[in-house]
Motif scaffolding. Structure first.
Motif, PDB file in Angstrom:
ATOM      1  N   LEU A 157       0.848  -1.187   0.000  1.00 22.77           N
ATOM      2  CA  LEU A 157       0.000   0.000   0.000  1.00 22.77           C
ATOM      3  C   LEU A 157       0.886   1.241   0.000  1.00 22.77           C
ATOM      4  CD1 LEU A 157      -2.613  -1.101   2.701  1.00 22.77           C
ATOM      5  CD2 LEU A 157      -2.936  -1.088   0.220  1.00 22.77           C
ATOM      6  N   HIS A 190     -10.990  -4.745   4.315  1.00 23.34           N
ATOM      7  CA  HIS A 190     -10.701  -4.793   2.882  1.00 23.34           C
ATOM      8  C   HIS A 190     -11.763  -5.601   2.149  1.00 23.34           C
ATOM      9  CE1 HIS A 190      -9.433  -9.042   2.405  1.00 23.34           C
ATOM     10  NE2 HIS A 190      -9.082  -8.942   3.679  1.00 23.34           N
ATOM     11  N   PHE A 233      -8.273  -2.007  -0.315  1.00 23.08           N
ATOM     12  CA  PHE A 233      -8.123  -1.614   1.087  1.00 23.08           C
ATOM     13  C   PHE A 233      -9.263  -0.671   1.483  1.00 23.08           C
ATOM     14  CE2 PHE A 233      -6.329   1.250   4.352  1.00 23.08           C
ATOM     15  CZ  PHE A 233      -6.025   0.308   5.327  1.00 23.08           C
ATOM     16  N   GLU A 248      -7.430   2.094  -2.135  1.00 21.33           N
ATOM     17  CA  GLU A 248      -6.301   1.610  -2.915  1.00 21.33           C
ATOM     18  C   GLU A 248      -6.455   0.124  -3.232  1.00 21.33           C
ATOM     19  OE1 GLU A 248      -2.576   4.520  -1.695  1.00 21.33           O
ATOM     20  OE2 GLU A 248      -2.393   2.355  -1.467  1.00 21.33           O
ATOM     21  N   VAL A 250      -4.580  -3.514  -4.520  1.00 23.69           N
ATOM     22  CA  VAL A 250      -3.373  -4.300  -4.754  1.00 23.69           C
ATOM     23  C   VAL A 250      -3.806  -5.477  -5.624  1.00 23.69           C
ATOM     24  CG1 VAL A 250      -1.482  -5.606  -3.719  1.00 23.69           C
ATOM     25  CG2 VAL A 250      -2.443  -3.643  -2.503  1.00 23.69           C
TER      26      VAL A 250
END
Length: 287
Positions: A157, A190, A233, A248, A250
């Motif tokens: 992150l 998340h 997230f 964000e 990932v």
């Protein structure tokens, strides 16, 4: 004869070593767990303590096991599945449980189940439901153990938190287990989405991991092809406002676990067996 004996010895050694290397370190039995409210939890303050308002604050139980919710406090409480923000989710509800009373719940699926007290909403807890015999992190039985060895994939992150995943091998007709860890973080929220060949096999929104680690399970896969995993997230914390780089993503693409220990041992045994058979047939000279 000496060559054959030596090769046979190595074959036996490799097989034994393979069994030892792949035997889990510890399997914990969580067929039954009892949860009680912290003493005096009818008044705010318990949520600020290390133990929390329900003890244990994170309980682990096997699928098909029994969760005993026992009110040992002097005030009446409820054990209600869901969260104060979203309300009851209907999985279980003790209703108002008077002092000295208890309630039992038997989970049927793997996953994480948050719960709270409808009378005292600062009281919140989490039940982790696992497959029977799942490996544990410690002797307390209240935290999941992440798989050993290197992570299948890692990301990060913008605040520097490392995000790692461990994934089981994708197999047609079987579910895929994906463990996730946010290094050094607590109370992580998340979403996680998993697709295979463009088809969604997991969409878990609003996951919450008290210690930053948890496990998710996909639907049965249609093939053994790699999967794509997107972790979005949603902040640190239990209550709003949450902190961190919310929103964000990932992304892990073409996820296939690395060549594992079992496969390595099978290959080693196969190679040594070939050497033994070759020696027996005198294709290679004896020394």
């Amino acid at each position: 004869m000496k060559t054959i004996a030596i090769c046979s010895f190595f074959v036996l050694f490799a097989m034994v070593a393979g069994l030892v290397a792949t035997t889990p370190a510890a399997y914990a039995d969580h067929s039954e767990v009892t949860i009680v409210p912290a003493s005096g939890s009818g008044a705010p303050g318990c949520e600020e303590t290390a133990d929390g308002c329900y003890i244990p604050s994170t309980a682990t139980v096997d699928v098909g096991g029994v969760v005993i919710m026992s009110n040992t406090d002097t005030a009446a409480h409820t054990f209600t599945s869901g969260t104060p923000d979203d309300g009851p989710d209907g999985v279980f509800d003790t209703s108002l449980l008077m002092a000295g009373s208890s309630f039992e719940w038997t989970p049927t699926t793997v996953g994480e189940q948050p719960y709270f007290c409808m009378v005292h909403p600062w009281m919140q807890g989490l039940i982790i439901v696992q497959e029977a015999g799942a490996e544990e992190a410690d002797d307390h039985g209240d935290e999941m153990m992440m798989p050993s060895g290197d992570a299948t994939a890692t990301g990060m992150l913008s605040d520097g938190t490392m995000v790692s995943i461990w994934a089981s091998t994708p197999t047609a007709g079987e579910v895929m287990e994906i463990s996730i860890a946010f290094d050094g973080a607590e109370h992580v929220n998340h979403d996680i989405s998993v697709t295979q060949n463009g088809n969604e096999v997991l969409n878990d929104e609003g996951a919450h991991h008290h210690d930053g680690t948890g496990m998710h399970t996909t639907a049965p896969l249609s093939s053994s092809d790699p999967v794509d995993i997107t972790v979005t997230f949603q902040g640190y914390g239990i209550d709003d406002p949450k902190t961190g780089p919310i929103g964000e993503e990932v992304v892990f693409t073409n996820v296939v676990p690395e060549f594992g220990t079992i496969a390595m041992m099978i290959l080693a045994v196969a190679i040594i067996s070939i050497v033994a058979v070759t020696a027996k047939s005198r294709v290679i000279p004896r020394f």
